[in-house]
Design an enzyme around this catalytic site. Structure first.
Site, PDB file in Angstrom:
ATOM      1  N   TRP A 117       0.356   0.861 -23.903  1.00  0.00           N
ATOM      2  CA  TRP A 117       0.613   0.524 -22.666  1.00  0.00           C
ATOM      3  C   TRP A 117       2.039  -0.470 -22.461  1.00  0.00           C
ATOM      4  O   TRP A 117       2.631  -0.008 -21.656  1.00  0.00           O
ATOM      5  CB  TRP A 117      -0.616  -0.121 -22.343  1.00  0.00           C
ATOM      6  CG  TRP A 117      -0.656  -0.465 -20.662  1.00  0.00           C
ATOM      7  CD1 TRP A 117      -0.820   0.293 -19.655  1.00  0.00           C
ATOM      8  CD2 TRP A 117       0.076  -1.788 -20.103  1.00  0.00           C
ATOM      9  NE1 TRP A 117      -0.746  -0.480 -18.489  1.00  0.00           N
ATOM     10  CE2 TRP A 117      -0.034  -1.447 -18.654  1.00  0.00           C
ATOM     11  CE3 TRP A 117       0.556  -2.908 -20.660  1.00  0.00           C
ATOM     12  CZ2 TRP A 117       0.135  -2.627 -17.892  1.00  0.00           C
ATOM     13  CZ3 TRP A 117       0.946  -3.948 -19.859  1.00  0.00           C
ATOM     14  CH2 TRP A 117       0.812  -3.723 -18.438  1.00  0.00           C
TER      15      TRP A 117
ATOM     16  N   THR B  64      -4.420   7.018 -21.193  1.00  0.00           N
ATOM     17  CA  THR B  64      -3.187   6.284 -21.324  1.00  0.00           C
ATOM     18  C   THR B  64      -3.090   6.525 -22.903  1.00  0.00           C
ATOM     19  O   THR B  64      -1.927   6.434 -23.674  1.00  0.00           O
ATOM     20  CB  THR B  64      -3.357   4.728 -21.114  1.00  0.00           C
ATOM     21  OG1 THR B  64      -3.855   4.688 -19.595  1.00  0.00           O
ATOM     22  CG2 THR B  64      -2.458   3.997 -21.371  1.00  0.00           C
TER      23      THR B  64
ATOM     24  N   LYS C 228     -11.061   4.003  -8.810  1.00  0.00           N
ATOM     25  CA  LYS C 228     -10.679   4.151 -10.125  1.00  0.00           C
ATOM     26  C   LYS C 228      -9.487   4.614 -10.428  1.00  0.00           C
ATOM     27  O   LYS C 228      -8.573   4.037 -11.328  1.00  0.00           O
ATOM     28  CB  LYS C 228     -11.407   5.585 -10.995  1.00  0.00           C
ATOM     29  CG  LYS C 228     -11.173   5.827 -12.238  1.00  0.00           C
ATOM     30  CD  LYS C 228     -12.172   5.225 -13.156  1.00  0.00           C
ATOM     31  CE  LYS C 228     -11.457   5.426 -14.442  1.00  0.00           C
ATOM     32  NZ  LYS C 228     -10.480   6.341 -14.937  1.00  0.00           N
TER      33      LYS C 228
ATOM     34  N   ALA D 264     -16.666  13.671 -16.295  1.00  0.00           N
ATOM     35  CA  ALA D 264     -17.574  13.767 -17.452  1.00  0.00           C
ATOM     36  C   ALA D 264     -19.001  13.290 -17.025  1.00  0.00           C
ATOM     37  O   ALA D 264     -19.859  13.153 -17.955  1.00  0.00           O
ATOM     38  CB  ALA D 264     -17.067  12.889 -18.562  1.00  0.00           C
TER      39      ALA D 264
ATOM     40  N   LYS E  37      -8.361   6.118 -22.147  1.00  0.00           N
ATOM     41  CA  LYS E  37      -8.412   7.335 -22.900  1.00  0.00           C
ATOM     42  C   LYS E  37      -7.234   8.042 -22.557  1.00  0.00           C
ATOM     43  O   LYS E  37      -6.548   8.476 -23.489  1.00  0.00           O
ATOM     44  CB  LYS E  37      -9.696   8.180 -22.400  1.00  0.00           C
ATOM     45  CG  LYS E  37     -10.976   7.492 -22.885  1.00  0.00           C
ATOM     46  CD  LYS E  37     -12.001   8.681 -22.748  1.00  0.00           C
ATOM     47  CE  LYS E  37     -12.077   8.588 -21.217  1.00  0.00           C
ATOM     48  NZ  LYS E  37     -12.475   7.623 -20.502  1.00  0.00           N
TER      49      LYS E  37
ATOM     50  N   ARG F  88      -6.748  16.034 -18.045  1.00  0.00           N
ATOM     51  CA  ARG F  88      -7.332  16.702 -16.969  1.00  0.00           C
ATOM     52  C   ARG F  88      -6.207  16.402 -15.768  1.00  0.00           C
ATOM     53  O   ARG F  88      -5.640  15.395 -15.847  1.00  0.00           O
ATOM     54  CB  ARG F  88      -8.634  16.158 -16.711  1.00  0.00           C
ATOM     55  CG  ARG F  88      -9.629  16.882 -17.632  1.00  0.00           C
ATOM     56  CD  ARG F  88     -10.900  16.244 -17.574  1.00  0.00           C
ATOM     57  NE  ARG F  88     -10.795  14.746 -17.985  1.00  0.00           N
ATOM     58  CZ  ARG F  88     -11.299  13.737 -17.662  1.00  0.00           C
ATOM     59  NH1 ARG F  88     -12.455  13.822 -16.951  1.00  0.00           N
ATOM     60  NH2 ARG F  88     -11.129  12.491 -18.016  1.00  0.00           N
TER      61      ARG F  88
ATOM     62  N   PHE G  67      -4.755  -4.887 -24.389  1.00  0.00           N
ATOM     63  CA  PHE G  67      -4.373  -5.570 -23.128  1.00  0.00           C
ATOM     64  C   PHE G  67      -3.593  -6.785 -23.301  1.00  0.00           C
ATOM     65  O   PHE G  67      -3.905  -7.580 -24.244  1.00  0.00           O
ATOM     66  CB  PHE G  67      -5.548  -5.788 -22.043  1.00  0.00           C
ATOM     67  CG  PHE G  67      -6.026  -4.476 -21.631  1.00  0.00           C
ATOM     68  CD1 PHE G  67      -6.662  -3.440 -22.418  1.00  0.00           C
ATOM     69  CD2 PHE G  67      -5.988  -4.345 -20.347  1.00  0.00           C
ATOM     70  CE1 PHE G  67      -7.117  -2.248 -21.698  1.00  0.00           C
ATOM     71  CE2 PHE G  67      -6.516  -3.207 -19.729  1.00  0.00           C
ATOM     72  CZ  PHE G  67      -7.154  -2.102 -20.465  1.00  0.00           C
TER      73      PHE G  67
ATOM     74  N   PHE H  33     -15.016   9.566 -19.331  1.00  0.00           N
ATOM     75  CA  PHE H  33     -15.750   8.438 -19.875  1.00  0.00           C
ATOM     76  C   PHE H  33     -16.267   8.303 -21.036  1.00  0.00           C
ATOM     77  O   PHE H  33     -15.371   8.256 -22.197  1.00  0.00           O
ATOM     78  CB  PHE H  33     -16.911   8.531 -18.669  1.00  0.00           C
ATOM     79  CG  PHE H  33     -16.855   8.692 -17.239  1.00  0.00           C
ATOM     80  CD1 PHE H  33     -17.357   9.574 -16.431  1.00  0.00           C
ATOM     81  CD2 PHE H  33     -16.142   7.616 -16.929  1.00  0.00           C
ATOM     82  CE1 PHE H  33     -16.772   9.282 -15.033  1.00  0.00           C
ATOM     83  CE2 PHE H  33     -15.878   7.411 -15.541  1.00  0.00           C
ATOM     84  CZ  PHE H  33     -16.086   8.472 -14.513  1.00  0.00           C
TER      85      PHE H  33
HETATM   86  N1  LIG Z   1      -3.519  -1.339 -22.695  1.00  0.00           N
HETATM   87  C1  LIG Z   1      -3.498  -1.330 -21.356  1.00  0.00           C
HETATM   88  N2  LIG Z   1      -3.236  -2.642 -20.541  1.00  0.00           N
HETATM   89  C2  LIG Z   1      -3.214  -2.445 -19.118  1.00  0.00           C
HETATM   90  N3  LIG Z   1      -3.728  -1.511 -18.374  1.00  0.00           N
HETATM   91  C3  LIG Z   1      -4.176  -0.544 -18.853  1.00  0.00           C
HETATM   92  C4  LIG Z   1      -4.079  -0.331 -20.540  1.00  0.00           C
HETATM   93  N4  LIG Z   1      -4.634   0.901 -20.812  1.00  0.00           N
HETATM   94  C5  LIG Z   1      -5.033   1.400 -19.414  1.00  0.00           C
HETATM   95  N5  LIG Z   1      -4.944   0.743 -18.620  1.00  0.00           N
HETATM   96  C6  LIG Z   1      -5.112   0.973 -17.055  1.00  0.00           C
HETATM   97  O1  LIG Z   1      -6.396   1.099 -17.036  1.00  0.00           O
HETATM   98  C7  LIG Z   1      -6.679   2.200 -15.952  1.00  0.00           C
HETATM   99  C8  LIG Z   1      -7.413   3.380 -16.631  1.00  0.00           C
HETATM  100  O2  LIG Z   1      -6.670   3.735 -17.675  1.00  0.00           O
HETATM  101  P1  LIG Z   1      -7.006   5.397 -17.938  1.00  0.00           P
HETATM  102  O3  LIG Z   1      -6.055   5.724 -19.129  1.00  0.00           O
HETATM  103  O4  LIG Z   1      -6.750   6.052 -16.669  1.00  0.00           O
HETATM  104  O5  LIG Z   1      -8.401   5.316 -18.521  1.00  0.00           O
HETATM  105  P2  LIG Z   1      -9.570   6.514 -18.717  1.00  0.00           P
HETATM  106  O6  LIG Z   1      -8.901   7.781 -18.838  1.00  0.00           O
HETATM  107  O7  LIG Z   1     -10.331   5.967 -19.885  1.00  0.00           O
HETATM  108  O8  LIG Z   1     -10.286   6.278 -17.391  1.00  0.00           O
HETATM  109  C9  LIG Z   1      -5.167   2.732 -15.358  1.00  0.00           C
HETATM  110  O9  LIG Z   1      -4.956   2.000 -14.483  1.00  0.00           O
HETATM  111  C10 LIG Z   1      -4.394   2.406 -16.819  1.00  0.00           C
HETATM  112  O10 LIG Z   1      -3.184   2.126 -16.138  1.00  0.00           O
HETATM  113  O1  LIG Z   2     -14.455  11.983 -16.109  1.00  0.00           O
HETATM  114  C1  LIG Z   2     -14.101  10.763 -16.238  1.00  0.00           C
HETATM  115  O2  LIG Z   2     -12.909  10.563 -16.805  1.00  0.00           O
HETATM  116  P1  LIG Z   2     -12.023   9.295 -17.027  1.00  0.00           P
HETATM  117  O3  LIG Z   2     -12.833   8.582 -17.975  1.00  0.00           O
HETATM  118  O4  LIG Z   2     -10.558   9.618 -17.646  1.00  0.00           O
HETATM  119  O5  LIG Z   2     -11.940   8.546 -15.824  1.00  0.00           O
HETATM  120 MG   LIG Z   3      -8.707   9.407 -17.949  1.00  0.00          MG
END
Ligand SMILES: Nc1ncnc2c1ncn2[C@@H]1O[C@H](COP(=O)(O)OP(=O)(O)O)[C@@H](O)[C@H]1O
Ligand SMILES: O=COP(=O)(O)O
Ligand SMILES: [Mg+2]
Length: 558
Positions: free
Chosen positions: A411, A75, A107, A275, A73, A96, A383, A303
């Site tokens: 990404w 990203t 995480k 969340a 999300k 955030r 991915f 989430f």
């Molecule tokens: N398309 C992608 N390919 C590889 N890794 C990714 C991709 N999108 C996100 N990630 C990795 O996955 C993890 C979670 O991404 P993040 O954006 O923090 O997710 P969320 O905000 O939904 O929790 C991070 O380590 C990020 O670098």
């Molecule tokens: O509260 C959780 O946030 P992410 O889903 O971005 O980890």
């Molecule tokens: Mg996030």
């Protein structure tokens, strides 16, 4: 093919001075309080000066039920913001701040990933501008003043068995969930049971994220219910005389932080409730200010859409008087496989059948988002391990269910990869079909609000709550808190309260374990199932791999 790590990419960023980033959205350097060359806080004077402007369009990024790593999300929020700028739109993002808990736990960070990151990633994922430390200190000051008030005669007649205010620390530490304070004899006060939550679950965090300015913040802090008397009447923070000093501790934390994406586009990063145990949205002050300085504002809620998006709609939008023009629902092949029953260890192997069955989870989230009256587009966060057949399976599912899906490769490619998603989002936003409404009215009784979320969003058959909880809700209604929204706390892995129940479960019940009144933030927290407001560390914490290398650079942050 090998890919650079997030931290390697972040280190290579060609950052611009933060004053140049501020100038992009009309913030003069005199209205920026710099924290080094690449971070700054935005002044309240500037925020006040733009209040009369027309709002831009708000886009929410949410997701399906995630794998433990998260589905992108943040990203995608960064990638979409960069994509919108790439196609010529005046866009910015609001996300955030990161908590140290997941950073050193399982995480990882919250600055995005790959070529869709905000920078400086390392500082953002560690101490950033000190906001979380300020929130922890303000919370702790109140904790100390409560026990001190009891120690020095308890003039407010606090029932020591009914102190509602717990302690917080910004770390995952299960050993602190349930403790006995004030042991050690007379000089240490009156022993009582209490415990720690993680800072992101603090009501002070929620108050900072829902306040419009410092005056509002101070009023809300004063409204915090810290304890009850034997006659069950509430004792407020203002009765302990703590709200003024707490506001002083939060004076700078209240101002939004400005940073930039890898492509030098502006980003507000402010507030950080999770969340699953809190309301999961960045601050109102950042989002509303962004809407005054940009035509398109992309923001995220934590989430899956059953948690962050639900609370974004029912809590943040309701309280802030804002409304999304579109929702981007992030889906990944790996999460579809996990929701289709594939074990975490096997997510790397192609499995089109599992993707297809896991799409039931996506379908339910699509229906739920639409039930708020907001158009949705699915962003397939690509991915490099995804196969064409798996991606096609997600696209086919969306087509069969009347929702557009766009493959986004931000990404790997940055805004070049998210431009198609940006084009689609603009088309939807400008189509003007959004007609947002929360799914329950203010005057619905509290227990019915809980049932509405459980049945309409989680598709549960029933909510289980014992008489003590139902009576507590009724008492709060009689005390004038019946109009508050509910803030559901439950596992992020399932629509249900059973983290192993993936996909689109039906026939389940939502057991309510505890309810907490956040009178300052203005919502009732409903703790469901086994969720903990103080997470624990995993068997192998990320902290074991985080260190300084010989060059004095941080390694292991991701
Ligand atoms: N398309 C992608 N390919 C590889 N890794 C990714 C991709 N999108 C996100 N990630 C990795 O996955 C993890 C979670 O991404 P993040 O954006 O923090 O997710 P969320 O905000 O939904 O929790 C991070 O380590 C990020 O670098
Ligand atoms: O509260 C959780 O946030 P992410 O889903 O971005 O980890
Ligand atoms: Mg996030």
């Amino acid at each position: 093919m090998s890919y650079k790590s997030d931290i390697e990419i972040a280190r290579e960023a060609q950052k611009k001075p933060i004053q140049e980033i501020g100038a992009k959205i009309g913030i003069d350097s005199a209205d920026l309080l710099p924290y080094g060359h690449d971070k700054a806080k935005v002044s309240q004077d500037f925020i006040n000066s733009v209040q009369g402007r027309e709002d831009g369009k708000l886009i929410l990024v949410t997701a399906i039920n995630p794998t433990p790593a998260g589905e992108g999300k943040t990203t995608t929020t960064v990638g979409l913001g960069d994509g919108l700028n790439r196609i010529g739109k005046n866009a910015m993002i609001c996300i955030r701040e990161a908590s140290l808990g997941p950073n050193f736990g399982m995480k990882g960070g919250a600055a995005g990933g790959g070529y869709a990151q905000v920078v400086p990633m390392e500082e953002m994922n560690l101490h950033f501008t000190g906001d979380f430390h300020a929130i922890t200190s303000a919370h702790s000051l109140l904790s100390a003043m409560i026990d001190n008030h009891i120690y020095w005669g308890n003039a407010c007649e606090i029932d020591v068995r009914r102190v509602a205010w717990r302690r917080v620390v910004d770390m995952n530490d299960r050993a602190l969930r349930q403790i006995t304070a004030s042991l050690g004899g007379v000089s240490n006060g009156f022993p009582r049971e209490t415990g720690f939550d993680i800072t992101v679950a603090s009501e002070v965090m929620a108050i900072l994220c829902l306040s419009n300015d410092l005056k509002d913040l101070e009023k809300r802090l004063g409204d915090i219910i810290v304890a009850y008397r034997r006659d069950k009447t509430p004792v407020y923070c203002r009765d302990i005389k703590a709200e003024g000093a707490m506001t002083v501790l939060l004076k700078d934390a209240m101002q939004p932080n400005l940073v930039q994406t890898l492509e030098n586009n502006p980003a507000f990063v402010h507030g950080g409730p999770f969340a699953n145990i809190a309301h999961g949205c960045n601050s109102v002050i950042a989002t509303k200010t962004a809407l005054k300085v940009a035509d398109y504002v992309v923001t995220e809620a934590g989430f899956g859409a059953d948690l962050g998006a639900e609370k974004f709609m029912n809590i943040k939008c309701r309280k802030a008087g804002i409304a999304p023009s579109a929702v981007v629902l992030v889906a990944t092949v790996r999460a579809m496989k996990m929701n289709g029953g594939v074990a975490k260890a096997d997510l790397g192997a192609e499995n089109v059948d599992a993707v297809q069955s896991g799409c039931a989870n996506l379908g339910r989230h699509i229906e739920n988002v639409k039930s708020f009256g907001v158009p949705v587009v699915v962003a397939i966060n690509h991915f490099v391990t995804d196969t064409e057949a798996e991606v096609q399976a997600v696209g086919d599912y969306c087509a069969e269910h009347g929702v557009e899906a766009v493959l986004s490769r931000h990404w790997e490619l940055g805004s070049e990869g998210s431009a198609p998603l940006a084009e689609k989002v603009v088309e939807i936003v400008e189509g003007g079909s959004a007609n947002f409404a929360p799914i329950y009215p203010d005057d619905m009784p509290l227990f019915e609000k809980i049932e509405t979320v459980a049945k309409r969003i989680y598709r549960a058959d029933e909510v289980l709550a014992d008489t003590k909880i139902r009576n507590q809700l009724r008492e709060w209604e009689e005390a004038g808190y019946g109009n508050l929204p509910v803030c559901m706390a439950k596992t992020q892995y399932s629509f249900s309260t059973d983290p192993t129940l993936r996909g689109a479960p039906t026939g389940h019940s939502v057991p309510v374990r505890e309810v907490r009144l956040s009178a300052g933030a203005g919502f009732v927290v409903v703790v469901c199932g086994e969720i903990m407001t103080m997470p624990g560390l995993p068997r192998k914490p990320a902290a074991e791999s985080i260190c300084l290398n010989d060059a004095g650079e941080i390694e292991g942050l991701f």
